[in-house]
Design a protein around this motif. Sequence first.
Motif, PDB file in Angstrom:
ATOM      1  N   CYS A 139       0.834  -1.211   0.000  1.00  0.00           N
ATOM      2  CA  CYS A 139       0.000   0.000   0.000  1.00  0.00           C
ATOM      3  C   CYS A 139       0.869   1.261   0.000  1.00  0.00           C
ATOM      4  O   CYS A 139       0.536   2.244  -0.669  1.00  0.00           O
ATOM      5  N   LEU A 140       1.985   1.223   0.733  1.00  0.00           N
ATOM      6  CA  LEU A 140       2.911   2.354   0.748  1.00  0.00           C
ATOM      7  C   LEU A 140       3.543   2.559  -0.622  1.00  0.00           C
ATOM      8  O   LEU A 140       3.697   3.694  -1.078  1.00  0.00           O
ATOM      9  N   VAL A 141       3.894   1.463  -1.309  1.00  0.00           N
ATOM     10  CA  VAL A 141       4.450   1.561  -2.664  1.00  0.00           C
ATOM     11  C   VAL A 141       3.436   2.228  -3.581  1.00  0.00           C
ATOM     12  O   VAL A 141       3.762   3.147  -4.336  1.00  0.00           O
ATOM     13  N   LEU A 194      10.093   0.319  -2.353  1.00  0.00           N
ATOM     14  CA  LEU A 194      10.374  -0.722  -3.346  1.00  0.00           C
ATOM     15  C   LEU A 194      11.497  -1.648  -2.880  1.00  0.00           C
ATOM     16  O   LEU A 194      11.444  -2.862  -3.142  1.00  0.00           O
ATOM     17  N   LEU A 195      12.496  -1.111  -2.202  1.00  0.00           N
ATOM     18  CA  LEU A 195      13.573  -1.953  -1.679  1.00  0.00           C
ATOM     19  C   LEU A 195      13.048  -2.901  -0.602  1.00  0.00           C
ATOM     20  O   LEU A 195      13.395  -4.083  -0.585  1.00  0.00           O
ATOM     21  N   VAL A 196      12.197  -2.401   0.287  1.00  0.00           N
ATOM     22  CA  VAL A 196      11.593  -3.269   1.313  1.00  0.00           C
ATOM     23  C   VAL A 196      10.696  -4.311   0.646  1.00  0.00           C
ATOM     24  O   VAL A 196      10.710  -5.488   1.023  1.00  0.00           O
ATOM     25  N   ALA A 216       9.708  10.394  -4.270  1.00  0.00           N
ATOM     26  CA  ALA A 216      10.608   9.501  -5.000  1.00  0.00           C
ATOM     27  C   ALA A 216      11.511   8.736  -4.037  1.00  0.00           C
ATOM     28  O   ALA A 216      11.738   7.534  -4.219  1.00  0.00           O
ATOM     29  N   LYS A 217      12.005   9.404  -3.002  1.00  0.00           N
ATOM     30  CA  LYS A 217      12.834   8.727  -2.005  1.00  0.00           C
ATOM     31  C   LYS A 217      12.016   7.718  -1.212  1.00  0.00           C
ATOM     32  O   LYS A 217      12.482   6.610  -0.920  1.00  0.00           O
ATOM     33  N   LEU A 218      10.791   8.092  -0.873  1.00  0.00           N
ATOM     34  CA  LEU A 218       9.895   7.172  -0.167  1.00  0.00           C
ATOM     35  C   LEU A 218       9.569   5.963  -1.045  1.00  0.00           C
ATOM     36  O   LEU A 218       9.564   4.820  -0.570  1.00  0.00           O
ATOM     37  N   LEU A 219       9.320   6.196  -2.334  1.00  0.00           N
ATOM     38  CA  LEU A 219       9.038   5.105  -3.267  1.00  0.00           C
ATOM     39  C   LEU A 219      10.233   4.167  -3.379  1.00  0.00           C
ATOM     40  O   LEU A 219      10.074   2.938  -3.352  1.00  0.00           O
TER      41      LEU A 219
END
Length: 153
Positions: A90-92, A139-141, A132-135
């Motif tokens: 959901c965060l992604v 995405l890494l997680v 963009a940094k949050l994305l």
Amino acid sequence: MTGENRRSGAEASGRKPRLGAFVRRRWAVVVLAVLAGAAMLPVLTGVPAHEWLGLAATVALLVHCGAHAWRLPALARRGGRLRLGAAVDCLVFASLALCAVSGLMVSATVLPAMGLFSPGYFFWDPLHSFSAKLLLAALLVHAFLHWRGLRAK
């Protein structure tokens, strides 16, 4: 057919999914990761390529999110790692939406190509940078949580 009971034909019949489907899915994830990675590096690609790649990556990620969204309610009801995975998914999606909208609003190539202009650069640019940094972090997680399914079997 409800979302939590939905399975592919091979899974529903009790037999293993074909290797070809697994390989195609893995290649789709690899292509998506390369596309998103290239879109996140405007220094290497240049701003026009960054914007067009970002638009293509957004469409690809939205298709990916839509293809797997049916699993979210069932995952959210379970505990532990699956619930964390649903929250990360959901965060992604939320950070992707925010990054795509703010990216379009600060666009120097895509928006003018459509004959549009957006004021408010000083609002949208910091929002685009943050989202963009949050994305990228989400995405890494997400990739870490799904690493077991991406490894060769």
